[in-house]
Scaffold this active site. Structure first.
Site, short mmCIF file in Angstrom:
data_model
loop_
_atom_site.label_atom_id
_atom_site.label_comp_id
_atom_site.label_asym_id
_atom_site.label_seq_id
_atom_site.Cartn_x
_atom_site.Cartn_y
_atom_site.Cartn_z
N CYS A 79 0.80 -1.24 0.00
CA CYS A 79 0.00 0.00 0.00
C CYS A 79 0.82 1.28 0.00
O CYS A 79 0.73 2.09 -0.92
CB CYS A 79 -0.94 0.00 1.21
N HIS A 138 -0.59 6.64 3.21
CA HIS A 138 -0.64 5.39 3.98
C HIS A 138 -1.30 5.60 5.33
O HIS A 138 -2.14 4.81 5.74
CB HIS A 138 0.75 4.80 4.15
#
Length: 498
Positions: A79, A138
């Protein structure tokens, strides 16, 4: 007087036509708004990508009016690092760039510099009002650890946003909301004593993504009244683990109709080091099974988990439908570019992997859909190989903003128009797990900088689209040719490990 009157009646319609044309041209050249939808762990299991079982009517409607990039690849299958490449337009240059901490390490906490920290920062400097909601980079609501609290947390992207919002609801903070269960608990609060899925009889707002959609609708109401063009980013958690969604989305499926993977085995001639034993998935300790490469999930459990994933995708699709509907109702549709981007794929039992974090097709290929209202005849399906790093320069060209800063990507605007001039170099690089991979039209070639053999893998996508057979040892000439292309993407990561 008669002649003058006749002349006026002749000239007036021409004048009005010219005024109308000029006004239309002004409208066409007006800086477009941007709605950018970030979706976590979304693979190309969508109706517009050919999946006839999954229910994604809203994403499919967006695709019908835009361009669907069939061969879009992220640079890193995790991610935070994937989002770092998106936001900066840069390929990884160090091993730290492959971590979820990439943005925190290289962007957060730095003084503002001449070069923008992200493409959002660049838009903001060029007159855009920027709003972020949910998971964009994030960290969801500031820099703090899983077990910590967000009080006083520093922003992850300090110069990109005019306004950043998140409603954690009863979960109270971003990390607990990220791993949320419908009763207000999370994987963190329950110390992993949870299942990797949940079907709860709750409304959309019973999970955090429903709250993010509600926030986004409110922001669109406000942004529609603003004088500046806007950039609105909305980041949805699902279908990231845990695969939790309201019951009504589970009820959309007959589990028996959900197909299992076409690649249920570890690929031939591949070292297990290229894969993994599902540590993220098996972190949910109450899961009925703990699949590994040696002990795969049963067919029954595989169907259950895939059903759960499909339900979360349909849940996210419904939230996206709300955003698209609001654009239409506020009259914003004709001057708003819409981008839908998945931060990487996810292996649903493919090669016995349940997760991302590999250099295989299913982990690196993700959805990318771009709708540009000003381009009246967009190319509907784009089969050229493109990369996440290409999005930054594409948006700048579509928004008439100069690109004085060099990035690793190229503008895809010509592909969207169907009028790309010159040769489009089809090669997308991926980085992870001590390896580099390059995807070209026919092949995926991967090279690992490790001790475990074999260190090279070659898959022929014309004959083996599921990447079940590594043919590198049988085709040394192809490997030699592709190795030269691959090393062009080795810009620092493994220069001392050739």
């Amino acid at each position: 007087m008669v002649r003058r009157g006749r002349l006026i009646w002749i000239i007036l319609p021409v004048f009005l036509i010219c005024v109308k044309a000029f006004a239309f041209q002004l409208k066409e050249n007006k800086s477009p708004n941007i709605l950018f939808i970030f979706v976590d762990d979304l693979r190309t299991d969508l109706g517009c990508y050919g999946n006839e079982v999954i229910k994604t009517p809203n994403i499919d409607r967006l695709a019908a009016g835009g361009s669907v990039f069939k061969k879009h690849y992220v640079q890193v299958p995790t991610c935070g690092a994937s989002r770092c490449s998106l936001l900066t337009g840069m390929i990884p240059k160090t091993e730290d760039h492959l971590s979820n901490e990439a943005i925190r390490k290289y962007i957060s906490g730095e003084p503002e510099k001449e070069e923008p920290e992200t493409f959002i920062h660049h838009l903001r400097r060029n007159g855009y009002f920027t709003v972020g909601i949910g998971k964009i980079s994030h960290y969801i609501d500031g820099l703090y650890g899983y077990a910590e609290k967000p009080e006083g947390a520093a922003p992850e992207l300090p110069y990109s946003w005019d306004r950043f919002l998140f409603n954690a609801g009863e979960w109270k903070d971003g990390w607990d909301a990220f791993f949320a269960y419908a009763d207000g608990t999370s994987r963190i609060t329950e110390q992993r004593q949870v299942r990797p899925y949940e079907m709860a009889d709750v409304p959309d707002e019973g999970y955090p993504d429903g709250l993010s959609a509600k926030l986004a609708l409110e922001q669109l109401d406000s942004l529609a009244e603003g004088e500046k063009p806007f950039f609105l980013a909305v980041g949805f958690f699902k279908p990231h683990l845990p695969f939790n969604a309201p019951k009504k989305y589970w009820d959309m499926y007959d589990r028996d109709e959900i197909p299992l993977t076409l690649s249920p085995f570890v690929p031939e001639n591949v070292n297990p080091a290229s894969l993994h034993n599902n540590p993220e998935f098996n972190r949910y300790l109450l899961g009925e099974e703990k699949p590994t490469l040696e002990k795969p999930a049963s067919e029954e459990y595989a169907k259950k988990i895939k059903h759960a994933y499909y339900a979360t995708v349909s849940y996210t699709d419904a939230q996206i439908g709300k955003l698209l509907g609001k654009l239409e109702s506020k009259g914003l549709e004709e001057n708003t570019i819409v981008v839908l981007w998945g931060d990487h794929g996810w292996q649903l039992g493919d090669h016995r992997v349940w997760g991302k974090h590999t250099l295989f097709e299913k982990a690196l290929n993700s959805p990318l859909i771009i709708k540009v209202p000003a381009i009246k005849k967009q190319k509907k399906e784009i089969g050229k190989i493109v990369s996440t790093i290409d999005i930054y320069p594409t948006l700048m060209e579509l928004c008439y903003i100069e690109m004085p800063y060099k990035t690793s990507g190229r503008s895809m605007a010509g592909l969207i128009r169907g009028k790309h001039t010159g040769k489009w170099q089809e090669a997308s690089y991926g980085y992870f797990n001590s390896g580099i991979t390059v995807r070209v039209p026919r092949y995926r070639y991967t090279k690992y900088y490790r001790d475990e053999q074999p260190v090279t893998e070659l898959y022929d996508h014309w004959k083996d689209s599921e990447e079940n057979l590594n043919i590198a040892s049988d085709h040394p000439n192809i490997v030699k040719k592709l190795d030269k292309i691959l090393e062009k993407g080795n810009t620092g990561l493994y220069l001392n490990q050739k």
